[in-house]
Design an enzyme around this catalytic site. Structure first.
Site, PDB file in Angstrom:
ATOM      1  CG  HIS A  84     -28.414 -21.155   5.603  1.00  0.00           C
ATOM      2  ND1 HIS A  84     -28.233 -19.959   5.957  1.00  0.00           N
ATOM      3  CD2 HIS A  84     -29.591 -21.565   5.027  1.00  0.00           C
ATOM      4  CE1 HIS A  84     -29.578 -19.372   5.847  1.00  0.00           C
ATOM      5  NE2 HIS A  84     -30.342 -20.337   5.301  1.00  0.00           N
ATOM      6  NE  ARG A 139     -38.452 -25.457   1.812  1.00  0.00           N
ATOM      7  CZ  ARG A 139     -37.779 -24.145   2.110  1.00  0.00           C
ATOM      8  NH1 ARG A 139     -37.892 -23.675   3.474  1.00  0.00           N
ATOM      9  NH2 ARG A 139     -37.315 -23.427   1.086  1.00  0.00           N
ATOM     10  CG  HIS A 174     -28.306 -15.768   3.867  1.00  0.00           C
ATOM     11  ND1 HIS A 174     -28.595 -14.515   4.311  1.00  0.00           N
ATOM     12  CD2 HIS A 174     -29.315 -16.730   4.111  1.00  0.00           C
ATOM     13  CE1 HIS A 174     -29.862 -14.744   5.178  1.00  0.00           C
ATOM     14  NE2 HIS A 174     -30.293 -15.909   4.951  1.00  0.00           N
ATOM     15  CG  ASN A 226     -34.973 -12.866   1.512  1.00  0.00           C
ATOM     16  OD1 ASN A 226     -34.338 -11.763   1.426  1.00  0.00           O
ATOM     17  ND2 ASN A 226     -35.440 -12.889   2.821  1.00  0.00           N
ATOM     18  CG  ASP A 246     -30.497 -19.876   2.017  1.00  0.00           C
ATOM     19  OD1 ASP A 246     -31.515 -20.515   2.611  1.00  0.00           O
ATOM     20  OD2 ASP A 246     -30.590 -18.698   1.743  1.00  0.00           O
TER      21      ASP A 246
END
Lengths: 319, 435
Positions: B59, B63, B233, B279, B306
């Site tokens: 994960h 970008r 997550h 998040n 993440d």
């Protein structure tokens, strides 16, 4: 006192009493023919308002001007949430102008914390209402008003019973009041439908009730919070009418209050929603007085944060 | 820098006697004590170091394309190598979204050009992450990028029918749906974990039930259609319990936890510093304990970073305006060392399992997460278990600086990373011409 006033929790009992006592002394200035002290001459206070709030802004403006500070009003509609200038760039601009204190109203909870702690500005920050978080000067002016009516204008509010009714979930006024009133020894009861109480409210230093009537009979002060009718669209309550019937303060309910009890509202009011017009205009209502007390309390806060020396209330200056 | 390397005296998975490893031709050519090496072999002193299989991240947000100001495939690859990774899965929420064979192939090629880690693109489940119709999952699976993991990460596939169809469809090519479990209506405008602290701070809550409701629904769906589900997550004690029960019933479900959810609690939000905005949000201490326990007992299969780089202006603002996410690649192993190894919950073999073997299995990566043995691909990470890592954001290889650990000293340090026998990191520094 700490350097900033961001939360009512920043004030311990001594600090809170110092603000209230100072406000009491400064109130004598407000009643004089020339309502001005030279205390903050040469200091700059910026009113930084990212949300419309004419009443709070003019209250701070009047407070700063009565202490002879230079006042800059900076109204930035919207915020970095929209396409406007970022909070950081606005802060750097104010710093370059030499702001000694920044009074900030912002729609985002915690924005005053960022202003105070991100290293953007060096002046004191006063939280004039941030999102659904806090509004500490409102709590101070409410305590000041209660003290005048319930404690002969001095000392704390030990054992006074205050009932706060309405949309606690979204209310910065309620959060600051619960904290400050607990510091001052008052017994607070929050009254709201369960949907309008925050998760974890059972840990707050207050009682909780879903019913208004039982909480009125013992109250020394009842504070009605503004409830936006739009909340019913998000299913917080079924209709404005049902809300008003269950949690609104009308003349019939007001009759349940003890004779000495006062009725408060931070404004702006929704007449007919959380408070009936005849209650708002009754002799028990101190709502208009809250506004004038706000100026005195904010004078005290600015004076104390900006480190005014001895309070020269005896001295008058030409306007 | 292809060549032959002799790693002297490291301990495999931190146990047993020190051994030498001879890396040649991209594989582990020899394993043994006091190996003799060809004259041109480069000697690497691994005495006192732990040898792990190269780490695999399920994960990562790289970008690119779209937000090259925050991260690129190359800069993110460098950060990954420094963190000890040899393979990463690049999430699909780029601009344009990785929902076609063209975009996933572009990302895959960029990864090959960068050369620091194997970059495996994750394909979007739905077109444009919009949650209305399936993306061309088969085309992505059949592309040069050979996509096996699909996710709308950043958004939840909340439509139950669409989720069911996606789970079923990817069975055709042994794919897996990696779900970002977040019931959208319960989390509209959510800013932090819902609990006593959110009430005090006046920040809108992100309740645990919004994650658990989706995890519960998805394991039932996966069970019903006999498909493979991966839960991204996992952040709450309740989710761990649901996954544990599903596994006990034999549901083909796997789960990951981030390093930050293993170490940080919601308490850090109290200062409103958006570097801690993420998040799913940082949770309560009891959740952190349940996550650690779940990772230790294998209920949670993998640590996944993440890694979410954000440009400075997206974090240097008020909390509610800030972007969600934090850097993770360079600090993942030290954070796991602090949360899991120092606490005795995992040994190094366990770390290798949760950060390499199992994630490689979930992603169906053939050359990663392999045993450290002769003939295996030489994807290796050397860790100094007695050193420490001081987190200095300004020295990050990422283009962004949003690490929540700034100034913190974490145990252990990644010393070297080898990708198919070629060092990408040596002496804790990037090897300039790794490719």
């Amino acid at each position: 006192m700490k350097r900033h006033l961001l939360s009512a929790a920043d004030l311990d009992r001594d600090d809170a009493l110092l603000v209230l006592d100072t406000a009491t002394e400064l109130a004598t200035v407000s009643s004089r023919a020339v309502r001005k002290l030279p205390t903050l001459r040469g200091r700059t206070v910026v009113n930084l308002f990212f949300e419309d709030s004419t009443r709070t802004r003019i209250s701070f403006e009047a407070a700063a001007k009565r202490l002879s500070a230079d006042v800059i009003n900076f109204t930035a509609k919207g915020s970095s949430l929209s396409k406007g200038e970022s909070l950081k760039d606005t802060a750097l601009t104010l710093e370059a102008m030499g702001a000694d204190a920044v009074v900030v109203r912002h729609g985002a909870s915690g924005a005053p914390y960022r202003l105070a702690n991100a290293g953007w500005i060096s002046g004191s920050v006063v939280n004039a209402g941030d999102g659904t978080h806090e509004h500490p000067t409102q709590a101070l002016l409410d305590a000041y008003t209660m003290r005048r009516h319930l404690s002969e204008g001095r000392g704390d509010l030990a054992d006074r019973r205050v009932t706060i009714v309405g949309d606690v979930l979204h209310s910065r006024v309620a959060r600051s009041n619960v904290l400050l009133l607990a510091t001052l020894g008052a017994e607070v009861t929050l009254v709201a439908p369960p949907t309008l109480l925050p998760v974890g409210v059972e840990d707050w230093p207050c009682e909780i009730s879903y019913e208004l009537d039982p909480a009125l009979a013992k109250a020394d002060a009842v504070m009605m919070l503004r409830v936006q009718a739009e909340r019913m669209n998000a299913a917080f309550f079924p209709s404005a009418r049902e809300y008003s019937r269950r949690y609104g303060l009308d003349a019939h309910r007001m009759a349940l209050l003890p004779d000495h009890a006062i009725v408060m509202h931070p404004g702006p009011m929704n007449r007919g929603m959380e408070i009936a017009a005849d209650v708002a205009d009754s002799v028990r209502s101190v709502i208009v007085e809250q506004v004038s007390n706000g100026v005195n309390v904010r004078m005290a806060v600015l004076y104390l944060l900006l480190g005014g020396a001895q309070l020269p209330t005896g001295e008058e200056v030409a306007a | 820098m292809t060549g032959t390397y002799l790693l002297r005296g490291g301990r495999l998975l931190g146990a047993g006697d020190p051994v030498d490893l001879l890396l040649a031709g991209g594989v582990i050519a020899q394993v043994g004590a006091a190996l003799s090496a060809p004259a041109d072999a480069v000697h690497v002193d691994a005495a006192g170091l732990v040898v792990l299989p190269g780490l695999v991240d399920l994960h990562t947000h790289l970008r690119e394309p779209g937000r090259e100001d925050a991260e690129t495939v190359e800069s993110g690859s460098r950060a990954a190598a420094l963190g000890g990774f040899t393979a990463v899965h690049a999430m699909a929420n780029t601009e344009p979204v990785a929902d076609t064979a063209g975009v996933v192939e572009q990302v895959w090629h960029l990864g090959r050009e960068a050369g620091y880690v194997d970059v495996h693109p994750v394909g979007a489940v739905t077109v444009g992450l919009a949650g209305t119709r399936l993306a061309e999952l088969g085309a992505m699976a059949g592309s040069a990028a050979r996509v096996r993991m699909f996710s709308d990460d950043g958004r939840c596939v909340d439509d139950a029918v669409l989720m069911r169809r996606a789970l079923e469809y990817v069975k055709a090519f042994d794919g897996v749906i990696a779900q970002h479990a977040q019931e959208p209506r319960l989390t509209a405008g959510a800013q932090m974990n819902e609990g006593a602290l959110s009430g005090v701070l006046g920040l809108r809550g992100w309740p645990a039930v919004a994650e658990e409701a989706i995890v519960a629904r998805d394991v039932l769906l996966a069970e019903h259609v006999g498909s493979r589900l991966h839960v991204c997550h996992v952040s709450t004690a309740g989710s761990v319990e649901i996954v544990r029960a599903a596994k006990a019933r034999g549901v083909d479900v796997t789960a990951e936890v981030t390093p930050h959810h293993l170490l940080l609690t919601e308490d850090v939000v109290a200062g409103y510093d958006p570097v801690f905005k993420v998040n799913p949000p940082l949770r309560a201490k009891s959740d952190v304990e349940a996550l650690r326990e779940g990772l230790a007992d294998g209920t949670i299969d993998a640590v996944a970073t993440d890694h979410a780089p954000h440009a400075a202006e997206d974090k240097d603002c008020e909390w509610e305006a800030a972007a969600m996410g934090m850097l993770g690649l360079e600090t993942a192993l030290p954070v796991v060392a602090e949360a899991m190894v120092a606490t005795g919950l995992l040994d190094w073999a366990g770390v290798a399992d949760r950060m390499s073997v199992r994630p490689a299995g979930i992603g169906r990566l053939a050359g990663h997460g392999r045993p450290i043995a002769e003939g295996e691909p030489a994807n290796l990470t050397l860790v100094d278990p007695h050193a420490s890592t001081v987190v200095d954001p300004s020295r990050s290889a990422s283009r962004s600086r949003n690490t929540p650990y700034a100034g913190r000293t974490l145990p252990t340090a990644v010393v070297a990373t080898f990708l198919r026998g070629v060092p990408t990191v040596l002496g804790g520094r990037l090897v300039a011409d790794a490719r």
